[in-house]
Design an enzyme around this catalytic site. Structure first.
Site, PDB file in Angstrom:
ATOM      1  N   HIS A  37       0.835  -1.208   0.000  1.00 53.03           N
ATOM      2  CA  HIS A  37       0.000   0.000   0.000  1.00 53.03           C
ATOM      3  C   HIS A  37       0.871   1.259   0.000  1.00 53.03           C
ATOM      4  CE1 HIS A  37      -2.827  -2.949   2.034  1.00 53.03           C
ATOM      5  NE2 HIS A  37      -3.547  -2.523   1.022  1.00 53.03           N
ATOM      6  N   GLN A  62     -18.486  -6.381  -1.389  1.00 49.55           N
ATOM      7  CA  GLN A  62     -17.638  -7.141  -2.319  1.00 49.55           C
ATOM      8  C   GLN A  62     -17.286  -8.520  -1.762  1.00 49.55           C
ATOM      9  OE1 GLN A  62     -14.418  -4.025  -2.201  1.00 49.55           O
ATOM     10  NE2 GLN A  62     -13.050  -5.776  -2.315  1.00 49.55           N
ATOM     11  N   MET A 185       2.674  -9.389  -1.569  1.00 48.11           N
ATOM     12  CA  MET A 185       2.125  -8.841  -0.318  1.00 48.11           C
ATOM     13  C   MET A 185       0.612  -8.735  -0.408  1.00 48.11           C
ATOM     14  SD  MET A 185       4.662  -5.984   1.168  1.00 48.11           S
ATOM     15  CE  MET A 185       6.366  -6.426   1.484  1.00 48.11           C
TER      16      MET A 185
END
Ligand code: PAF
Length: 283
Positions: A37, A62, A185
Site C-alpha cells: 500500500h 464485495q 504482499m
C-alpha cells in the site's frame, strides 16, 4: 493528517483542495496496510499528486456470504501511523453506515471482464468493487487513483469502468510488491501459518519460472506453461482455482502469446483456508 469519516466532509475537503490548485491522488484500500500500500502512495506522488487521500474501508458488498468479511484483518491505529509516516493528507475511514446509509438499489457493474477468472467463483465480488470505487471517486474527487497490479483483474475492470463511464480520473496501476521470499504482499497473508506461507511460495516461484520460459521460448503454448505452474502448486499442497494466460486488458484467455501483445499469467490457489492470487506480466 486529517481523518474524515463522512462522504460530505470529504467532498468539501476535495473541492477546497481543487480550488487551491491541488492534484488529488486517491489510494483505495481495505486497511491493514503494508509496504504494498505504501508503494501505491509513493506512486500517486510520483505521478504528480500533492494531496493524497487513502481510503480505509472493508467493503461488505464485495464479499460473498461465505467469505471473510467478519474476520478480515483490521488495525486502524497501525494504519494511521503508517499513513502519518508517509505524509498522507487525509485518511477517509467511513463506517459502513456512512458509505451505505440506505440499502443500495443502484450498482455499478462491469459485465465482461468481471465474469472471468475470480468472477467465476466470486460472482458478486466485482460489482461490489466497481460500486464502492465509484462512490469513493465521487467522494474524494481525485485527479488520479492508484491500484495494485496484484489484483490485475480488478485493475483492468476499473480501467474499463473509467473509460466507459467517462470518469475524469487517471488510473495508474502500480507493480506488485513482494515479501523478500517472493510471496506477493496481501493483507490476507496474515491468515497463513508459517508452513502454509512456505508452501505458498510455489505460486510466485512457478510464475517466475514461467516468465523465464517465455523469454527463452516466446512461441510456447499456454497449456504447457499452465501445466507446469499447476503441478508446482499441487506438489506444494495448494488447490488451484484457476491458472490462465490472458490478454492483460480484456483478461480473455489465450492459447499462446500474440506477438506484440500484452499478456498476464494469473493464478488463484488456496493454501489451507486462504485463497491467494498472484500474476506476472509477460512482455
Ligand atoms: O483492492 C482492494 O483493496 C479493494 O478491492 C478496493 C479497491 C479498496 C475496493 O474495496
Amino acid at each position: 493528517m486529517q481523518i474524515i469519516h463522512s462522504v460530505k466532509e470529504l467532498q468539501q475537503w476535495a473541492k477546497e483542495a481543487r480550488r487551491n490548485g491541488k492534484t488529488i491522488g486517491l489510494v483505495p484500500t481495505m486497511g491493514f496496510l503494508h509496504d504494498g500500500h505504501m508503494s501505491l502512495i509513493d506512486t500517486a506522488r510520483a505521478n504528480g499528486a500533492n494531496a493524497i487521500v487513502v481510503s480505509i474501508f472493508v467493503n461488505p458488498i464485495q464479499f460473498g456470504p461465505n467469505e471473510d468479511f467478519d474476520r478480515y484483518p483490521r488495525d486502524f491505529e497501525h494504519d494511521r501511523a503508517m499513513c502519518e509516516a508517509r505524509k498522507v493528507d487525509v485518511i477517509f475511514a467511513p463506517a459502513v453506515s456512512d458509505m451505505y446509509p440506505q440499502p443500495l438499489t443502484c450498482h455499478v457493474a462491469e459485465t465482461t471482464i468481471s465474469q472471468k477468472l475470480c468472477g467465476r467463483t466470486r460472482p458478486t465480488h466485482f460489482q461490489g468493487v466497481t460500486t464502492v470505487v465509484s462512490k469513493l471517486f465521487l467522494a474524494a474527487l481525485p485527479d488520479l487513483a492508484v491500484f495494485g497490479q496484484k489484483d490485475a483483474q480488478q485493475a483492468a475492470i476499473i480501467r474499463r469502468m473509467v473509460r466507459d463511464l467517462n470518469f475524469p480520473i487517471t488510473i495508474i496501476t502500480a507493480p506488485i510488491i513482494r515479501e523478500a521470499d517472493g510471496l506477493a504482499m496481501s493483507s490476507r497473508n496474515k491468515y497463513l501459518s508459517a508452513d502454509e506461507h512456505q508452501r505458498a511460495l510455489a505460486i510466485s516461484r512457478s510464475l517466475f519460472a514461467a516468465q523465464k520460459t517465455v523469454k527463452e521460448n516466446p512461441e510456447i503454448k499456454a497449456a504447457e506453461l499452465i501445466g507446469a505452474i499447476r503441478s508446482a502448486i499441487e506438489k506444494a499442497g495448494g488447490v488451484v482455482d484457476y491458472i490462465e494466460l490472458t490478454d492483460s486488458e480484456t483478461m480473455i484467455p489465450q492459447e499462446e502469446m500474440v506477438p506484440g501483445g500484452h499478456h498476464t499469467i494469473a493464478v488463484a490457489a488456496k493454501f489451507g483456508a486462504t485463497r491467494l492470487i498472484d500474476n506476472v506480466q509477460l512482455n
